[in-house]
Design a protein around this motif. Structure first.
Motif, short mmCIF file in Angstrom:
data_model
loop_
_atom_site.label_atom_id
_atom_site.label_comp_id
_atom_site.label_asym_id
_atom_site.label_seq_id
_atom_site.Cartn_x
_atom_site.Cartn_y
_atom_site.Cartn_z
N GLU A 281 25.38 27.34 29.69
CA GLU A 281 24.02 27.57 29.73
C GLU A 281 23.47 26.46 29.00
OE1 GLU A 281 23.38 31.26 27.86
OE2 GLU A 281 24.46 32.47 29.78
N ASN A 282 23.78 25.99 28.00
CA ASN A 282 23.23 24.97 26.96
C ASN A 282 23.73 23.50 27.52
OD1 ASN A 282 21.91 26.95 25.40
ND2 ASN A 282 23.76 27.32 24.23
N GLY A 283 24.41 23.45 28.55
CA GLY A 283 24.89 22.08 28.92
C GLY A 283 25.97 21.62 28.22
N GLY A 284 26.47 20.46 27.98
CA GLY A 284 27.62 19.58 27.28
C GLY A 284 28.07 18.47 28.00
N VAL A 285 29.00 17.96 27.25
CA VAL A 285 29.81 16.67 27.79
C VAL A 285 31.07 16.92 28.13
CG1 VAL A 285 30.29 14.28 27.28
CG2 VAL A 285 28.16 15.13 26.52
N ALA A 286 31.57 16.74 29.25
CA ALA A 286 32.76 17.07 29.89
C ALA A 286 33.67 15.71 29.95
CB ALA A 286 33.09 17.99 31.05
N VAL A 287 34.80 15.65 29.92
CA VAL A 287 35.51 14.12 30.21
C VAL A 287 36.58 14.76 31.16
CG1 VAL A 287 36.87 12.35 29.21
CG2 VAL A 287 35.02 13.38 27.93
N LEU A 288 36.70 14.08 32.15
CA LEU A 288 37.77 14.17 33.31
C LEU A 288 38.74 13.19 33.32
CD1 LEU A 288 38.53 16.04 35.69
CD2 LEU A 288 37.46 14.72 37.14
N THR A 289 39.55 13.20 32.81
CA THR A 289 40.66 12.17 32.53
C THR A 289 41.62 12.08 33.27
OG1 THR A 289 42.22 13.64 30.89
CG2 THR A 289 40.41 12.54 29.82
N GLY A 290 42.31 10.96 33.40
CA GLY A 290 43.24 10.52 34.34
C GLY A 290 43.12 10.53 36.05
#
Length: 671
Positions: A281-290
């Protein structure tokens, strides 16, 4: 609940059969009575058993036998199911423990769902024809999964044990756990408003900038590295001076000022899971590694990963950085030479080189630039204790010969020698071979160098693999994706960091490969992705440390082929990288920099000495680089926290009649 449902499916046919027999007996009894005369029932009732008594006895006997048989069958079935369930749980637990042993730093968040699906699959095999509702669906089966774990046997809490075992190693290393776990069982979001390709400094700076301007923004970073975003400078600087024997695992180091920190920008808790990004709901930062982006469809606003997964986006940043160059003569030398060669760039390169340097007798660094000189000094310090022979060779006459004026390059060369490094200057490699378990480097002038391992530090090649599929322009002179002053390559595509060839509104077309530029360009790209439309005017700085006692900061175009003017003064104990970090409170000196330029610097009233004092000891000073009598570059030698002044001088672009007076702005003559 699952057990009851299974038992009911097995007993239902028997119950239905019993009901059918009962209904048939009642119907048969009624028909028999209907055919007899009225007197017959009375006569039978007075002289013998009632009508249909034998059939009723048979009926009750049949029902009794059926119930007993059903009970025995149900008991044996439930008991068998319990045994099979326990065997299945034990198999899953042992398999998970084996997985955790092999991947102790990779927690799996999907185990409860997998356990529920396995139990459901085991139970449904007993039923000949399962109903459609019995098909396992992860979302629906995840809720009842705790019940079968608790019901069959009291000692069933074994499945949660692997989870506890996985969490334990997280105390030793913070961010890599999430970074390395993402490829295991990850649902990649099909769409993201902000897609950042590359997991380096520029991407992290852009993500932070996007979130600052758009607090509910959803940002997805895709990186082919197994790690979360981290800073690269400590890999060739402070990490090598750490006294911690486990530094290659913790990746924590002490800055020159003694404060400890991690190379990672943020801990794992800062990020959210990629599979949770779409619903956040409040968004965010995601990291897709590899994962690596291998194809980019600019018209369709989507990319394809190396596993054929497609992700669409609204706005995209390309921050793919670069790959270390190698000498062609070494690439042609064969596999044996390449096994003994390190191309230094990533965390894994630091770990492998640290291990190699502890188990060999000689190491040779090819390259006299920033990276080669820093590694030479770092390994040279280590050689004093371990007896490791450290050799640095380069084609220039002196260390940092392409950047520093000759007199300062010569001084730096002597400084590196004092660190325990053997210098071979004006070295052009002719061939490299392996002989008698040694690497032999033959130079064009006939000199032969024997060593155990080679570190190639000969520059960086911008990673522009996506240019062809995306139809983006690559600059023929500087390399990198060609972008405008707003760092745009297309209307909704930006480029930042090492891979960007941008238009500097003061110095023209450029490409910069330094930490501060990655920070500033990433931040600007993030702002422009949210609608700022700002041009790149900030002059990024870069710095290099030859240990804790000698360092310099530079800005603009610093090329030793340009005319230079140097103004120097006597240094004190305050004029070192160690003292600079103690004053600023940070080991990454650009973190103390801002985009603000000096507006009214106060010049020192102390008289300045004559320009370019070529002395044996250059304590501290300022070197100006000129093009058409205009200052286009400045190096602050052991002078720190004065970069806003240098930035303003370059931005003004004015001719200066007396650079000695300009040097007063940096207060280098004050103690």
């Amino acid at each position: 609940m699952l057990k009851c449902r299974t038992v009911w499916r097995k007993l239902a046919p028997l119950a239905r059969a019993s009901s059918t027999v009962c209904r048939q007996n009642v119907r048969r009894t009624g028909l028999t009575h209907g055919r007899l005369p009225a007197q017959v029932p009375a006569a039978h009732m007075s002289t013998g058993p009632t009508g249909g008594g034998r059939e009723n006895q048979l009926y009750f006997l049949l029902v009794g036998v059926t119930c007993v048989g059903a009970g025995v069958y149900a008991y044996r079935t439930v008991k068998g199911d319990q045994l099979r369930y326990q065997d299945r749980i034990d198999e899953i637990s042992s398999r998970q423990e084996k997985f955790n042993t092999e991947n102790s730093d990779t927690p799996s968040e999907s185990e409860p769902v997998l356990a529920a699906e396995s139990v459901e699959a085991t139970e449904t095999q007993v039923v000949p024809k399962p109903e459609p509702q019995a098909e396992p669906v992860p979302e629906s089966e995840a809720e009842p999964s705790p019940e079968p774990q608790a019901e069959p046997l009291p000692e069933e809490p074994s499945p949660p044990v692997p989870d506890a075992e996985v969490e334990a190693p997280s105390e030793t290393t913070e961010p890599p756990l999430v970074g390395e776990s993402t490829p295991v069982s990850l649902k990649v979001p099909s769409h993201t408003p902000y897609l950042l390709i590359g997991g380096g400094t520029a991407s992290f700076a852009a993500a932070r900038s996007i979130r600052a301007r758009d607090p509910d923004a959803k940002v997805l970073i895709v990186t082919d590295e197994p790690d979360l975003p981290y800073m690269r400078p400590p890999l060739s600087k402070e990490l090598w001076f750490s006294d911690d024997p486990s530094v290659t695992e913790t990746l924590r180091f002490k800055q020159w000022n003694g404060k400890e920190r991690s190379i990672y920008f943020q801990p794992a808790s800062f990020y959210i899971n990629p599979e949770e990004l779409e619903g956040a709901e409040n968004g965010g930062v995601a990291v897709l590694t590899g994962r690596k982006v291998v194809h980019m469809d600019v018209r369709g606003n989507k990319v394809k990963l190396d596993d054929d997964t497609e992700i669409s986006y609204d706005k995209c940043l390309i921050a793919t950085g670069g790959v270390p160059r190698n000498l062609q003569v070494m690439e042609r030398a064969g596999e044996e030479v390449m096994k003994r060669t390190t191309l230094f760039r990533k965390v894994d390169d630091f770990k492998s080189l640290d291990k190699v340097s502890r188990n060999i007798k000689s190491i040779t660094i090819i390259g006299g630039g920033f990276l080669g000189s820093e590694l030479a000094c770092a390994l040279g310090r280590r050689s004093n204790d371990s007896g490791l022979e450290v050799i640095q060779m380069y084609p220039e006459k002196g260390n940092m010969g392409k950047v520093l004026p000759e007199y300062l390059s010569n001084w730096t060369t002597e400084k590196v020698k004092r660190e325990g490094v053997k210098i071979i200057s004006e070295a052009l490699v002719k061939s490299v071979t392996c002989k008698d378990d040694k690497v032999e480097i033959l130079l064009k002038d006939g000199r032969l160098v024997k060593t155990d391992h080679i570190v190639a530090a000969v520059g960086l090649e911008p990673n522009v693999d996506l240019a062809k599929s995306a139809g983006l322009e690559v600059d023929s002179d500087f390399g990198g994706f060609r972008v405008n002053a707003e760092l745009q390559a297309r209307s909704n595509i930006w480029v930042a960091g090492d891979a960007a060839c941008f238009y500097d509104i003061r110095l023209g077309r450029r490409r910069v490969e330094h930490h501060d530029h990655a920070v500033v360009s990433g931040r600007l790209a993030g702002e422009n992705m949210t609608g700022a439309n700002k041009p790149y005017w900030h002059q990024s700085m870069f710095w290099s440390d030859l240990g804790p006692d000698v360092g310099y900061e530079a800005i603009g175009i610093v090329d030793s082929s340009l005319p230079t003017v140097g103004v120097f003064a006597k240094a004190t104990s305050k004029d070192t990288p160690r003292a600079a970090t103690e004053k600023s409170g940070t080991g990454i000196r650009s973190e103390s920099e801002t985009e603000d330029t000096a507006t009214s610097p106060v010049a020192s009233s102390t008289p300045a000495p004559s320009v370019e004092q070529h002395r044996d000891d250059y304590g501290k000073g300022v070197i100006f680089y000129l093009r058409d009598k205009v200052v286009v570059g400045i190096i602050l030698w052991n002078v720190f926290n004065r970069m806003p002044i240098a930035r303003k001088i370059i931005k003004d672009g004015e001719e200066h009649a007396d650079l000695n007076e300009v040097a007063k702005l940096f207060n280098i003559h004050e103690d």
